[in-house]
Design an enzyme around this catalytic site. Structure first.
Site, PDB file in Angstrom:
ATOM      1  CB  SER A 123      -1.042  -0.038   0.676  1.00 33.52           C
ATOM      2  OG  SER A 123      -1.715   1.047   1.180  1.00 33.52           O
ATOM      3  CE1 TYR A 173      -3.851  -2.240   5.463  1.00 34.66           C
ATOM      4  CE2 TYR A 173      -3.463   0.355   4.270  1.00 34.66           C
ATOM      5  CZ  TYR A 173      -3.731  -1.360   4.261  1.00 34.66           C
ATOM      6  OH  TYR A 173      -4.368  -1.937   2.612  1.00 34.66           O
TER       7      TYR A 173
HETATM    8  P1  NDP Z   1     -11.243  -5.719  -0.121  1.00 29.25           P
HETATM    9  O1  NDP Z   1     -11.968  -5.084   0.980  1.00 29.25           O
HETATM   10  O2  NDP Z   1     -12.338  -5.125  -1.179  1.00 29.25           O
HETATM   11  O3  NDP Z   1     -11.437  -7.177   0.030  1.00 29.25           O
HETATM   12  C1  NDP Z   1      -9.713  -7.555   0.644  1.00 29.25           C
HETATM   13  C2  NDP Z   1      -9.890 -10.018   0.403  1.00 29.25           C
HETATM   14  O4  NDP Z   1      -9.771  -9.661   1.142  1.00 29.25           O
HETATM   15  C3  NDP Z   1     -11.631 -10.146   0.752  1.00 29.25           C
HETATM   16  O5  NDP Z   1     -11.548 -11.091  -0.615  1.00 29.25           O
HETATM   17  C4  NDP Z   1     -11.627 -10.446   1.954  1.00 29.25           C
HETATM   18  O6  NDP Z   1     -12.504 -12.263   2.038  1.00 29.25           O
HETATM   19  C5  NDP Z   1     -10.419 -11.376   2.329  1.00 29.25           C
HETATM   20  N1  NDP Z   1      -9.751 -10.765   3.753  1.00 29.25           N
HETATM   21  C6  NDP Z   1      -9.854 -10.314   4.765  1.00 29.25           C
HETATM   22  N2  NDP Z   1      -8.982 -10.456   5.518  1.00 29.25           N
HETATM   23  C7  NDP Z   1      -9.079 -11.681   5.207  1.00 29.25           C
HETATM   24  C8  NDP Z   1      -8.511 -13.051   6.004  1.00 29.25           C
HETATM   25  N3  NDP Z   1      -8.084 -12.870   7.439  1.00 29.25           N
HETATM   26  N4  NDP Z   1      -7.895 -14.277   5.314  1.00 29.25           N
HETATM   27  C9  NDP Z   1      -8.357 -14.130   4.291  1.00 29.25           C
HETATM   28  N5  NDP Z   1      -9.081 -12.836   3.066  1.00 29.25           N
HETATM   29  C10 NDP Z   1      -9.116 -11.424   3.889  1.00 29.25           C
HETATM   30  O7  NDP Z   1     -10.300  -4.926  -0.275  1.00 29.25           O
HETATM   31  P2  NDP Z   1      -8.897  -4.267  -1.573  1.00 29.25           P
HETATM   32  O8  NDP Z   1      -9.644  -5.205  -2.309  1.00 29.25           O
HETATM   33  O9  NDP Z   1      -9.626  -3.360  -0.905  1.00 29.25           O
HETATM   34  O10 NDP Z   1      -7.730  -4.939  -0.803  1.00 29.25           O
HETATM   35  C11 NDP Z   1      -7.142  -5.613  -1.293  1.00 29.25           C
HETATM   36  C12 NDP Z   1      -5.653  -5.666  -0.629  1.00 29.25           C
HETATM   37  O11 NDP Z   1      -5.530  -4.314  -1.578  1.00 29.25           O
HETATM   38  C13 NDP Z   1      -5.436  -5.560   0.667  1.00 29.25           C
HETATM   39  O12 NDP Z   1      -4.104  -5.996   1.152  1.00 29.25           O
HETATM   40  C14 NDP Z   1      -5.370  -3.695   1.129  1.00 29.25           C
HETATM   41  O13 NDP Z   1      -4.786  -3.980   2.310  1.00 29.25           O
HETATM   42  C15 NDP Z   1      -4.633  -3.409   0.286  1.00 29.25           C
HETATM   43  N6  NDP Z   1      -5.276  -2.236  -0.785  1.00 29.25           N
HETATM   44  C16 NDP Z   1      -6.071  -1.519  -0.729  1.00 29.25           C
HETATM   45  C17 NDP Z   1      -6.015  -0.614  -1.177  1.00 29.25           C
HETATM   46  C18 NDP Z   1      -7.400   0.401  -1.618  1.00 29.25           C
HETATM   47  O14 NDP Z   1      -7.694   1.677  -1.296  1.00 29.25           O
HETATM   48  N7  NDP Z   1      -8.583  -0.430  -1.743  1.00 29.25           N
HETATM   49  C19 NDP Z   1      -5.126   1.082  -1.092  1.00 29.25           C
HETATM   50  C20 NDP Z   1      -4.441  -0.078  -0.602  1.00 29.25           C
HETATM   51  C21 NDP Z   1      -3.408  -1.209  -0.338  1.00 29.25           C
HETATM   52  P3  NDP Z   1     -13.925 -11.879   2.811  1.00 29.25           P
HETATM   53  O15 NDP Z   1     -14.892 -10.035   2.160  1.00 29.25           O
HETATM   54  O16 NDP Z   1     -14.460 -13.714   2.083  1.00 29.25           O
HETATM   55  O17 NDP Z   1     -13.752 -12.005   4.312  1.00 29.25           O
END
Ligand code: NDP
Length: 249
Positions: free
Chosen positions: A144, A158
């Protein structure tokens, strides 16, 4: 005989960036093992889109903070595909906005368990298999921009996990480069996904997007395009690096 499709594991593929990576990877010719934690409906929708694009798709419910769940992911991978060519280490979580003085041990333990230890254990299991296969491989860690910015007053916990992911990306890339495995990270900025709502700050995207140099938030599809670039042969001499997908932020 046709060449078998390469196999890509994407963690956290039920929504957001992981889902966009799954859809694009399917279109680029990968078969997919996709994991999700709770959102079985979202995961099933992603599977349907990836299958429509020609991919073979297997779903596994798993919390990456649970080592036994990671073992189950890879047992399924071994049984159903028998190989792994690429990993998108995407599953990640964020807690609610808080100052450090309001963060307790349980919160810090949980976020490091998911974002750092989970990602490292998933990468470990992938590297073991890629090295045994002897044909190289690709890992893209989803970091990130927070790793650079620190997220003071919002989520320093985070941001610190993502700083750890950057350091891990560099270290692991050096460790496995001689075996043809490339390890890179994508650092998204303000991307329109549900993660902001999960942090109790759904308005963050619309507030912060216009403050970036490009004056808008990004989409999950734009992040996925960078992930797939790093996994592709177009990036064949790229390892240990960070690709900011931030609109200049
Ligand atoms: P979302 O919340 O839309 O999706 C997150 C995904 O990760 C979901 O599929 C969720 O599963 C899964 N997840 C969450 N916790 C766990 C866990 N403990 N074990 C397994 N799976 C898990 O987030 P984003 O798509 O926005 O984020 C994806 C990545 O991108 C993350 O690493 C985030 O930190 C990073 N990121 C995002 C940014 C943004 O602005 N969106 C900016 C910078 C980085 P479920 O929903 O089924 O629980």
């Amino acid at each position: 005989m046709s060449t078998p499709r390469p196999v890509c594991l994407i963690t956290g593929a039920s929504a957001g960036i992981g889902a966009a990576c799954a859809e694009l990877a399917a279109r680029r010719g990968y078969d997919l093992l996709l994991t999700y934690r709770r959102d079985a409906t979202g995961a099933a929708a992603v599977r349907a889109k990836a299958e429509a694009a020609g991919a073979r798709v297997v779903l596994v419910q798993a919390d990456v903070a649970e080592p036994a769940d990671i073992d189950r992911i890879f047992a399924t991978l071994d049984a159903d595909f028998g190989r792994i060519d690429a990993l998108v280490n995407n599953a990640g979580a964020i807690d609610t906005i808080a100052r450090l003085t309001d963060m307790d041990h349980a919160r810090l333990t949980r976020i490091f368990a998911v974002n750092v230890i989970g990602a490292m254990l998933v990468a470990k299991a992938a590297v073991q298999r890629m090295e045994a296969q002897g044909s190289g491989g690709n890992i893209v860690n989803i970091s990130s921009a927070a790793a650079r910015l620190g997220s003071g007053g919002q989520f320093v916990d985070y941001a610190a996990t993502k700083g750890a992911i950057d350091t891990f990306t560099k270290g692991l890339s050096d460790e496995v480069a001689p075996n043809g495995i490339r390890v890179n990270a994508v650092r998204p900025g303000i991307i329109k996904t549900d993660i902001h709502g999960k942090a109790g700050a759904a308005e963050r995207v619309d507030e912060l997007g216009p403050m970036t140099p490009m004056r808008r938030s990004g989409s999950a599809a734009e992040v996925a395009a960078s992930v797939l670039y790093l996994m592709s042969d177009d990036a064949s001499y790229v390892t240990g690096t960070f690709l900011d997908v931030t609109g200049g932020r």
